[in-house]
Design a protein around this motif. Structure first.
Motif, PDB file in Angstrom:
ATOM      1  N   MET A   1       0.844  -1.186   0.000  1.00 52.47           N
ATOM      2  CA  MET A   1       0.000   0.000   0.000  1.00 52.47           C
ATOM      3  C   MET A   1       0.886   1.244   0.000  1.00 52.47           C
ATOM      4  SD  MET A   1      -2.622   1.361   2.945  1.00 52.47           S
ATOM      5  CE  MET A   1      -3.963   0.291   2.560  1.00 52.47           C
ATOM      6  N   SER A   2       0.658   2.118  -0.946  1.00 46.47           N
ATOM      7  CA  SER A   2       1.431   3.348  -1.019  1.00 46.47           C
ATOM      8  C   SER A   2       0.955   4.333   0.041  1.00 46.47           C
ATOM      9  CB  SER A   2       1.277   3.980  -2.404  1.00 46.47           C
ATOM     10  OG  SER A   2       2.015   5.180  -2.470  1.00 46.47           O
ATOM     11  N   TYR A   3       1.868   5.073   0.589  1.00 46.93           N
ATOM     12  CA  TYR A   3       1.519   6.067   1.594  1.00 46.93           C
ATOM     13  C   TYR A   3       1.586   7.486   1.039  1.00 46.93           C
ATOM     14  CZ  TYR A   3       6.611   6.156   2.000  1.00 46.93           C
ATOM     15  OH  TYR A   3       7.948   6.231   1.728  1.00 46.93           O
ATOM     16  N   THR A   4       1.806   7.603  -0.277  1.00 43.94           N
ATOM     17  CA  THR A   4       1.832   8.923  -0.910  1.00 43.94           C
ATOM     18  C   THR A   4       1.017   8.910  -2.199  1.00 43.94           C
ATOM     19  OG1 THR A   4       3.903   8.363  -2.045  1.00 43.94           O
ATOM     20  CG2 THR A   4       4.084   9.614   0.030  1.00 43.94           C
ATOM     21  N   ILE A   5       0.648  10.105  -2.608  1.00 44.16           N
ATOM     22  CA  ILE A   5      -0.036  10.350  -3.875  1.00 44.16           C
ATOM     23  C   ILE A   5       1.013  11.024  -4.751  1.00 44.16           C
ATOM     24  CG2 ILE A   5      -1.931  11.585  -4.977  1.00 44.16           C
ATOM     25  CD1 ILE A   5      -3.106  11.674  -1.956  1.00 44.16           C
ATOM     26  N   ASP A   6       1.384  10.407  -5.871  1.00 46.66           N
ATOM     27  CA  ASP A   6       2.562  10.827  -6.623  1.00 46.66           C
ATOM     28  C   ASP A   6       2.263  11.201  -8.065  1.00 46.66           C
ATOM     29  OD1 ASP A   6       4.272   9.951  -4.399  1.00 46.66           O
ATOM     30  OD2 ASP A   6       3.739   7.933  -5.051  1.00 46.66           O
ATOM     31  N   ARG A   7       3.136  12.070  -8.563  1.00 45.96           N
ATOM     32  CA  ARG A   7       3.111  12.431  -9.979  1.00 45.96           C
ATOM     33  C   ARG A   7       4.486  12.956 -10.352  1.00 45.96           C
ATOM     34  NH1 ARG A   7       0.199  17.288 -13.034  1.00 45.96           N
ATOM     35  NH2 ARG A   7       0.642  16.574 -15.140  1.00 45.96           N
ATOM     36  N   ILE A   8       4.960  12.605 -11.530  1.00 52.83           N
ATOM     37  CA  ILE A   8       6.214  13.152 -12.033  1.00 52.83           C
ATOM     38  C   ILE A   8       5.890  14.173 -13.112  1.00 52.83           C
ATOM     39  CG2 ILE A   8       8.353  12.673 -13.281  1.00 52.83           C
ATOM     40  CD1 ILE A   8       8.453   9.984 -11.826  1.00 52.83           C
ATOM     41  N   SER A  94       4.972  14.488  -4.379  1.00 52.66           N
ATOM     42  CA  SER A  94       4.371  13.432  -3.555  1.00 52.66           C
ATOM     43  C   SER A  94       3.666  14.079  -2.375  1.00 52.66           C
ATOM     44  CB  SER A  94       5.433  12.470  -3.024  1.00 52.66           C
ATOM     45  OG  SER A  94       6.079  11.809  -4.063  1.00 52.66           O
ATOM     46  N   ALA A  95       2.410  13.758  -2.203  1.00 50.92           N
ATOM     47  CA  ALA A  95       1.639  14.232  -1.044  1.00 50.92           C
ATOM     48  C   ALA A  95       1.327  13.037  -0.162  1.00 50.92           C
ATOM     49  CB  ALA A  95       0.339  14.896  -1.496  1.00 50.92           C
ATOM     50  N   ILE A  96       1.354  13.246   1.129  1.00 47.85           N
ATOM     51  CA  ILE A  96       0.998  12.179   2.060  1.00 47.85           C
ATOM     52  C   ILE A  96      -0.442  11.750   1.803  1.00 47.85           C
ATOM     53  CG2 ILE A  96       0.226  13.785   3.875  1.00 47.85           C
ATOM     54  CD1 ILE A  96       1.988  10.426   4.455  1.00 47.85           C
ATOM     55  N   ASP A  97      -0.704  10.469   1.937  1.00 49.12           N
ATOM     56  CA  ASP A  97      -2.075   9.970   1.884  1.00 49.12           C
ATOM     57  C   ASP A  97      -2.595   9.990   3.321  1.00 49.12           C
ATOM     58  OD1 ASP A  97      -4.430   8.480   1.952  1.00 49.12           O
ATOM     59  OD2 ASP A  97      -3.748   7.084   0.412  1.00 49.12           O
ATOM     60  N   PRO A  98      -3.459  10.944   3.670  1.00 47.99           N
ATOM     61  CA  PRO A  98      -3.907  11.046   5.053  1.00 47.99           C
ATOM     62  C   PRO A  98      -4.696   9.838   5.542  1.00 47.99           C
ATOM     63  CG  PRO A  98      -4.882  12.792   3.712  1.00 47.99           C
ATOM     64  CD  PRO A  98      -4.012  11.980   2.826  1.00 47.99           C
ATOM     65  N   VAL A  99      -5.326   9.112   4.644  1.00 49.67           N
ATOM     66  CA  VAL A  99      -6.056   7.911   5.062  1.00 49.67           C
ATOM     67  C   VAL A  99      -5.067   6.889   5.616  1.00 49.67           C
ATOM     68  CG1 VAL A  99      -7.467   5.969   4.271  1.00 49.67           C
ATOM     69  CG2 VAL A  99      -8.001   8.289   3.510  1.00 49.67           C
ATOM     70  N   VAL A 100      -3.966   6.705   4.931  1.00 50.63           N
ATOM     71  CA  VAL A 100      -2.953   5.757   5.377  1.00 50.63           C
ATOM     72  C   VAL A 100      -2.330   6.235   6.689  1.00 50.63           C
ATOM     73  CG1 VAL A 100      -0.763   4.641   4.810  1.00 50.63           C
ATOM     74  CG2 VAL A 100      -2.504   4.929   3.034  1.00 50.63           C
TER      75      VAL A 100
END
Length: 128
Positions: A1-8, A94-100
């Motif tokens: 499970m990823s803990y960030t929301i990412d984009r390049i 990369s933003a933290i996934d607050p749900v995780v």
């Protein structure tokens, strides 16, 4: 499970992505409360060189108010960090996934708020 929301982001300078990120956060109701220039800190403290790496502590006051009202100690996990870093392909956001990150707190009402914030941060990352 990823803990960030990412984009390049490709073909953009680090400074330009930084400006776009800050503006997009603002457009979505987030302010930048803290800023850590990790590259500069590592150079100053350890005399180590690294690629550009910036941590922005983003906060949406309305969502923070709601979360603190539900769980007063949640402030220990705020603000939501957004990282900008140089990678070979461009600049990664990369933003933290607050749900995780909120899985450590057993509070279903807080998890609903975290879901709203995750959706908002996902929109920010995609809009940059």
């Amino acid at each position: 499970m990823s803990y960030t929301i990412d984009r390049i982001i490709k073909d953009e300078s680090f400074d330009n992505v930084d400006k776009k990120t800050r503006q997009t956060l603002a457009d979505h109701g987030f302010g930048v409360l803290t800023e850590i220039d990790v590259k500069a800190t590592m150079k100053k403290k350890l005399d180590k060189d690294m690629s550009a790496y910036l941590i922005l502590g983003a906060c949406n006051p309305a969502m923070a108010w709601e979360a603190i009202g539900i769980e007063p100690r949640v402030g220990a996990m705020l603000p939501c960090n957004v990282i900008l870093r140089e990678v070979p392909e461009g600049v990664e956001v990369s933003a933290i996934d607050p749900v995780v990150s909120m899985t450590a707190i057993d509070n279903d009402e807080l998890k609903q708020v975290a879901g709203k914030v995750r959706d908002m941060l996902s929109e920010v990352v995609q809009a940059i």
